[in-house]
Design an enzyme around this catalytic site. Structure first.
Site, mmCIF file in Angstrom:
data_model
loop_
_atom_site.group_PDB
_atom_site.id
_atom_site.type_symbol
_atom_site.label_atom_id
_atom_site.label_comp_id
_atom_site.label_asym_id
_atom_site.label_seq_id
_atom_site.Cartn_x
_atom_site.Cartn_y
_atom_site.Cartn_z
ATOM 1 N N HIS A 209 76.654 162.690 21.568
ATOM 2 C CA HIS A 209 77.835 161.831 21.511
ATOM 3 C C HIS A 209 78.831 162.560 20.609
ATOM 4 O O HIS A 209 78.843 162.364 19.393
ATOM 5 C CB HIS A 209 77.481 160.454 20.950
ATOM 6 N N THR A 210 79.638 163.411 21.221
ATOM 7 C CA THR A 210 80.479 164.319 20.431
ATOM 8 C C THR A 210 81.521 163.579 19.604
ATOM 9 O O THR A 210 81.945 164.081 18.564
ATOM 10 C CB THR A 210 81.184 165.322 21.364
ATOM 11 N N CYS A 211 81.934 162.405 20.057
ATOM 12 C CA CYS A 211 82.929 161.641 19.301
ATOM 13 C C CYS A 211 82.406 161.272 17.924
ATOM 14 O O CYS A 211 83.154 161.196 16.958
ATOM 15 C CB CYS A 211 83.310 160.368 20.057
ATOM 16 N N PHE A 212 81.107 161.005 17.864
ATOM 17 C CA PHE A 212 80.499 160.529 16.627
ATOM 18 C C PHE A 212 79.635 161.590 15.953
ATOM 19 O O PHE A 212 78.877 161.284 15.031
ATOM 20 C CB PHE A 212 79.662 159.278 16.917
ATOM 21 N N THR B 202 84.179 160.392 27.380
ATOM 22 C CA THR B 202 85.563 160.145 26.977
ATOM 23 C C THR B 202 85.617 160.132 25.447
ATOM 24 O O THR B 202 84.588 160.151 24.783
ATOM 25 C CB THR B 202 86.085 158.790 27.506
#
Length: 703
Positions: A667-670, A381
């Site tokens: 962790h693509t969000c970060f 997410t």
């Protein structure tokens, strides 16, 4: 306050209000208050200050505008007395001067210096405003000079700039509608007197060089023109000198906090320049050598809810980064954390259909408030998943197999609305949906790897489409039309073309003949009307045939940006190349050197063998493999035009605690990729090769 409460209730009776004010001024109340304010006794001074402040505040905020405007002469006299007694830098004088400026700005009428004694006019001469406008202009000039002398110096204050603009409004209005000409000539080389003398001869009747009566309307108009020009030219000269010094300071990165009002002052000067013939050209000629300074001011100080159309119209005056910054200010602010965030749970196998359900008919306010995206049966997410969704959905919308858009034969990255899409009863709703998706992607700054055909882009900008604009979308038709225009006129007139003003359209396998103009079937194309024929043909094929599709796409885009005027401003302010860079992202190969320069490490050090192996493997990858790896890492296949430096964060390589038989995770969000401590370069290469396969590189991250 008791005096204010006794103002006649009939506010329309200006004469009664005027008589009431006359009683007040005849009592010398203002003189008494100023004398009390100048007292050496602190109690007297404080009493007068409080009384004057309450009086001014009540006039501005408690009285109806028609009544408060009658107080302008009274506040003017108060300002004159305070200026004389307390000086220009006194805080109470500044308050009264600012209030006078606002009242003058909001008033509808002014006394122009003639004998008209209409009670409906504010009895104040525009020439009474000259000293205040000149005082503020000089103050702004001093602030501008100070702002570039030393990094610790501050520039013009916002309050002074606002006061200056307030006094400028009636002066600009007076020049705009003065009796000489709607747009007086801007003098060359500042030889203003000669220009005025010539204008005087032109607009007076009688002798070649008439003597102007001292109080004539013409003389009054000339004075306003001269005064406003002197302020404009003086302030512009100072500003240009400061921009010249700023060019060096920007290069040396000697930033200070005194440049925040430069753009506001420039806009005001640009507004004044438009009042004079040749004024805008004169304005931009003065600024043409200071592109670096202008661009720095825009990126650093341009804010939302301000009008920057004046500078966006001059595309050559600023660079792409500045234009992008200004048009992005037209979009709503992205809300990352919001209780009203729009949540979506979508099955990858039904990406287009389910996304349509979530976006097409949702309240635009809800979409603008923020998006939360999750794929069914997946743990990931956050922003990384949202970026992935934007990219995958845009690719699906513009996939020619979907039937909404067609790819340009000469450039398969470019797309144009499919004229045959109307075969699907939901096609117009899908175009509206597509407009929303593209606007949301731009708002969230996600490059989606597609671009628009020029004719499509021009129509969104409200511009005409010409033959030269269809080169990419239909090279065959372009070539045919070009031949028609270039043929020998005699051959055309001998009916060598055999054409009439019609066009054959394929509708579901049946040919339909469309007249390009009334009676087109009977109009033969000849050498005199062939240009008209080509123009009508282009208009039909690339405007009329897709008018509804483009209209619905624009409507969806408008739903997100908040207004049709914003949509037109957005597209007309950019070049097609600008829009390509914003929507598609960088078109250059991914630089491994730039990648490494923007990557940090956790658990690893740059000298560890695993890090050396990793970059060695990336260097040997194909361009497409690097894109897939990047997509796995940050959910973006296309970088901003600035490369990795244009991302919102640096990238990270984390040392994973997983055993070396595991694949990397992310962790693509970060912007994080997690690498196990692989024992050899061959093992790492094998694992990365798995990741860089298309069907694996997508949706493999964990957040």
């Amino acid at each position: 306050m008791e005096f204010l409460s006794m103002i006649p209730e009939n506010q329309i009776n200006h004469a009664a209000v005027k008589d009431h004010l006359h009683i007040f001024t005849s009592s010398c109340v203002l003189e008494a208050l100023v004398m009390l304010y100048m007292s050496s006794d602190k109690r007297n001074k404080d009493c007068a200050k409080e009384s004057i402040q309450e009086f001014i505040t009540s006039i501005r905020f408690m009285l109806p505008q028609p009544v408060s405007s009658q107080f302008v002469p009274l506040v003017l006299e108060l300002c004159k007395m305070l200026q004389s007694a307390a000086g220009y830098d006194d805080s109470l004088y500044k308050l009264c001067r600012g209030s006078l400026g606002v009242m003058v700005k909001n008033a509808k009428n002014y006394h122009s210096g003639d004998d008209d004694d209409d009670d409906n006019k504010v009895i104040i001469s525009l020439q009474d405003m000259f000293p205040f406008a000149a005082e503020l202009a000089n103050k702004l000039s001093r602030g501008l000079v100070s702002s570039v002398e030393s990094p610790s110096n501050f520039g013009p204050l916002r309050g002074d700039v606002n006061d200056f603009m307030a006094f400028m409004k009636p002066l600009k209005t007076a020049v705009k509608y003065q009796v000489v000409s709607p747009r007086p000539m801007l003098p060359s080389n500042s030889k203003f007197t000669d220009a005025i003398n010539k204008a005087a001869v032109k607009y007076q009747v009688g002798s070649p060089r008439p003597i102007l009566p001292p109080n004539s309307k013409f003389t009054d108009a000339i004075n306003k023109i001269k005064f406003l020009y002197v302020l404009f030219d003086g302030l512009l000269t100072t500003l240009v000198a400061c921009l010249k010094k700023m060019e060096v300071l920007v290069i040396e990165k000697k930033e200070n906090g005194g440049w925040d009002q430069y753009l506001v002052i420039l806009k005001e000067l640009h507004d004044i320049s438009k009042l004079y013939r040749g004024g805008e050209e004169y304005f931009w000629t003065n600024l043409k050598d200071f592109k670096r300074s202008l661009c720095h001011l825009i990126v650093r100080y341009a804010i939302r809810d301000e009008d920057y159309g004046w500078i966006l119209q001059q595309k050559d005056a600023i660079n792409f980064e500045s234009r992008r910054h200004l048009v992005m200010l037209l979009f709503p602010v992205v809300m990352d954390e919001n209780d009203d965030i729009h949540e979506m749970l979508i099955n990858r196998t039904q990406l287009l259909a389910e996304s349509f359900v979530y976006i097409a008919h949702e309240d635009p306010d809800r979409l603008r408030s923020g998006l939360f995206m999750e794929f069914k049966d997946e743990e990931a997410t956050g922003p990384g998943v949202l970026r992935e969704w934007f990219f995958l959905l845009s690719q699906e919308i513009f996939n020619p197999k979907t039937g909404l858009f067609v790819a340009c034969p000469n450039d398969p990255r470019r797309f144009f609305p499919n004229p045959a899409s109307r075969a699907d009863p939901l096609d117009l709703e899908y175009f509206n949906f597509a407009g929303r998706v593209i606007a949301l992607a731009l708002m969230n700054r996600v490059p989606v790897g597609i671009v628009f055909d020029r004719s499509f882009f021009l129509q969104l900008a409200g511009k005409n489409v010409s033959l030269e604009d269809i080169k990419d979308v239909d090279p065959f038709l372009y070539s045919s039309c070009r031949k028609i225009l270039d043929m020998d006129p005699l051959a055309v007139d001998e009916d060598a073309l055999g054409l009439t003003f019609v066009w054959n359209v394929d509708k579901l396998g049946a040919m339909d003949v469309v007249e390009l103009c009334p009676g087109g079937k009977n109009m033969i194309v000849n050498s005199k009307n062939r240009k008209t024929y080509v123009d009508l043909l282009i208009h039909h094929c690339f405007v009329v045939s897709v008018a509804e599709q483009i209209s619905h796409f624009a409507r969806g885009f408008t739903d997100i940006v908040g207004g049709e005027n914003i949509l037109k401003m957005f597209f007309s302010s950019l070049t097609l190349e600008d829009f390509d860079k914003m929507l598609h992202g960088s078109e250059t190969d991914i630089s491994v050197v730039d990648w490494k320069a923007h990557t940090d490490y956790e658990g690893y050090s740059p000298t560890d063998p695993q890090i050396y192996w990793f970059w060695k493997i990336v260097e040997e990858m194909t361009g497409e493999q690097r894109k897939v790896l990047l997509f796995f890492w940050i959910s973006m296949k296309y970088l901003p035009v600035e490369g990795f430096g244009g991302l919102t964060s640096r990238l990270y390589i984390y040392k994973s605690k997983e055993s070396f038989d595991h694949l990397p995770s992310s962790h693509t969000c970060f912007y994080q990729i997690c690498l196990p401590a692989y024992p050899s370069m061959d093992v790492m290469k094998n694992r990365l090769n798995v990741i860089t396969q298309h069907h694996v590189g997508c949706s493999f991250g964990t957040s």
